[in-house]
Design a protein around this motif. Sequence first.
Motif, PDB file in Angstrom:
ATOM      1  N   ILE A  96       0.850  -1.194   0.000  1.00  0.00           N
ATOM      2  CA  ILE A  96       0.000   0.000   0.000  1.00  0.00           C
ATOM      3  C   ILE A  96       0.886   1.245   0.000  1.00  0.00           C
ATOM      4  N   GLY A  97       2.044   1.149   0.588  1.00  0.00           N
ATOM      5  CA  GLY A  97       2.975   2.271   0.649  1.00  0.00           C
ATOM      6  C   GLY A  97       3.408   2.779  -0.710  1.00  0.00           C
ATOM      7  N   VAL A 139      -6.588   7.504  -8.089  1.00  0.00           N
ATOM      8  CA  VAL A 139      -7.995   7.687  -7.725  1.00  0.00           C
ATOM      9  C   VAL A 139      -8.769   6.384  -7.896  1.00  0.00           C
ATOM     10  N   GLU A 140      -8.533   5.665  -8.987  1.00  0.00           N
ATOM     11  CA  GLU A 140      -9.265   4.412  -9.214  1.00  0.00           C
ATOM     12  C   GLU A 140      -8.940   3.382  -8.134  1.00  0.00           C
ATOM     13  N   ILE A 141      -7.679   3.270  -7.762  1.00  0.00           N
ATOM     14  CA  ILE A 141      -7.303   2.329  -6.703  1.00  0.00           C
ATOM     15  C   ILE A 141      -7.970   2.706  -5.384  1.00  0.00           C
ATOM     16  N   LEU A 142      -7.922   3.984  -5.052  1.00  0.00           N
ATOM     17  CA  LEU A 142      -8.464   4.413  -3.765  1.00  0.00           C
ATOM     18  C   LEU A 142      -9.987   4.330  -3.723  1.00  0.00           C
ATOM     19  N   LYS A 143     -10.652   4.648  -4.820  1.00  0.00           N
ATOM     20  CA  LYS A 143     -12.115   4.524  -4.851  1.00  0.00           C
ATOM     21  C   LYS A 143     -12.531   3.062  -4.704  1.00  0.00           C
ATOM     22  N   ASP A 144     -11.826   2.181  -5.382  1.00  0.00           N
ATOM     23  CA  ASP A 144     -12.118   0.759  -5.276  1.00  0.00           C
ATOM     24  C   ASP A 144     -11.929   0.279  -3.832  1.00  0.00           C
ATOM     25  N   MET A 145     -10.859   0.719  -3.211  1.00  0.00           N
ATOM     26  CA  MET A 145     -10.568   0.362  -1.828  1.00  0.00           C
ATOM     27  C   MET A 145     -11.673   0.890  -0.904  1.00  0.00           C
ATOM     28  N   GLU A 146     -12.053   2.136  -1.104  1.00  0.00           N
ATOM     29  CA  GLU A 146     -13.079   2.763  -0.266  1.00  0.00           C
ATOM     30  C   GLU A 146     -14.420   2.045  -0.435  1.00  0.00           C
ATOM     31  N   LEU A 196      -5.329  -3.355   5.222  1.00  0.00           N
ATOM     32  CA  LEU A 196      -4.180  -2.551   4.829  1.00  0.00           C
ATOM     33  C   LEU A 196      -2.922  -2.875   5.629  1.00  0.00           C
ATOM     34  N   SER A 197      -3.081  -3.468   6.804  1.00  0.00           N
ATOM     35  CA  SER A 197      -1.905  -3.830   7.606  1.00  0.00           C
ATOM     36  C   SER A 197      -1.337  -5.190   7.225  1.00  0.00           C
ATOM     37  N   ASN A 198      -2.148  -5.991   6.591  1.00  0.00           N
ATOM     38  CA  ASN A 198      -1.731  -7.343   6.214  1.00  0.00           C
ATOM     39  C   ASN A 198      -1.152  -7.319   4.795  1.00  0.00           C
ATOM     40  N   PRO A 199       0.137  -7.625   4.628  1.00  0.00           N
ATOM     41  CA  PRO A 199       0.738  -7.583   3.292  1.00  0.00           C
ATOM     42  C   PRO A 199       0.208  -8.646   2.340  1.00  0.00           C
ATOM     43  N   ASP A 200      -0.539  -9.616   2.854  1.00  0.00           N
ATOM     44  CA  ASP A 200      -1.070 -10.673   1.998  1.00  0.00           C
ATOM     45  C   ASP A 200      -2.595 -10.654   1.911  1.00  0.00           C
ATOM     46  N   VAL A 242      -4.114  -4.161  -4.989  1.00  0.00           N
ATOM     47  CA  VAL A 242      -3.442  -2.875  -5.215  1.00  0.00           C
ATOM     48  C   VAL A 242      -2.076  -3.115  -5.851  1.00  0.00           C
ATOM     49  N   TRP A 243      -1.352  -4.085  -5.349  1.00  0.00           N
ATOM     50  CA  TRP A 243      -0.020  -4.384  -5.878  1.00  0.00           C
ATOM     51  C   TRP A 243      -0.085  -4.847  -7.334  1.00  0.00           C
ATOM     52  N   ASP A 244      -1.049  -5.714  -7.628  1.00  0.00           N
ATOM     53  CA  ASP A 244      -1.211  -6.200  -9.010  1.00  0.00           C
ATOM     54  C   ASP A 244      -1.557  -5.048  -9.957  1.00  0.00           C
ATOM     55  N   GLU A 245      -2.440  -4.166  -9.518  1.00  0.00           N
ATOM     56  CA  GLU A 245      -2.809  -3.011 -10.354  1.00  0.00           C
ATOM     57  C   GLU A 245      -1.609  -2.083 -10.546  1.00  0.00           C
ATOM     58  N   PHE A 246      -0.803  -1.933  -9.504  1.00  0.00           N
ATOM     59  CA  PHE A 246       0.398  -1.108  -9.621  1.00  0.00           C
ATOM     60  C   PHE A 246       1.367  -1.709 -10.637  1.00  0.00           C
TER      61      PHE A 246
END
Length: 173
Positions: free
Chosen positions: A82-83, A127-134, A148-152, A159-163
Amino acid sequence: MVLVMVVSMGLNYYLYHQNKGFKMSIGSDYLVTVRQTLFELNTPIDFWIEELNKDNSDVLLERYKGELETLADDFSDINGKIGMIGDQLRTLSDLYSELENTMRETDDKENISEIREEIVKYQHFIVEILKDMENKLEEDKLLWYQELSNPDSETTNKVWDEFKTFEKLQSGS
């Protein structure tokens, strides 16, 4: 003996609720960070291009870039996957600096247009990542913490795959 067990159970129950409250507090911080970022990125790029054509507009843009940097730091405090959103916000801030310098020094319309398009890409991606998350996590602060605290977790992996997909598109691969 019974008294010790009752006290122990009471203490465990108390600590359980304290821990849950702590996690919900952190989850709330994550939710606020996402919503603040969405609010900040709601400003269209053309607003900044118009502002940069005015005198003394650099103060507004510097404040905006400062806010992006602060939000980037907030995302960097979250787990690594997420970072990376923080890294993207820093890149966005750098692109705004590049836009400002180009407009002030050369006023090269083609270069300004290219920088504008890059800014739009980064804004849209974030924005797309954050809206999806929200939308997925809604108002559940404990879920925000857990995801968000769990890396898995499902959210961090998505989020990582989209990045990684966005990164490939940016590099032209």
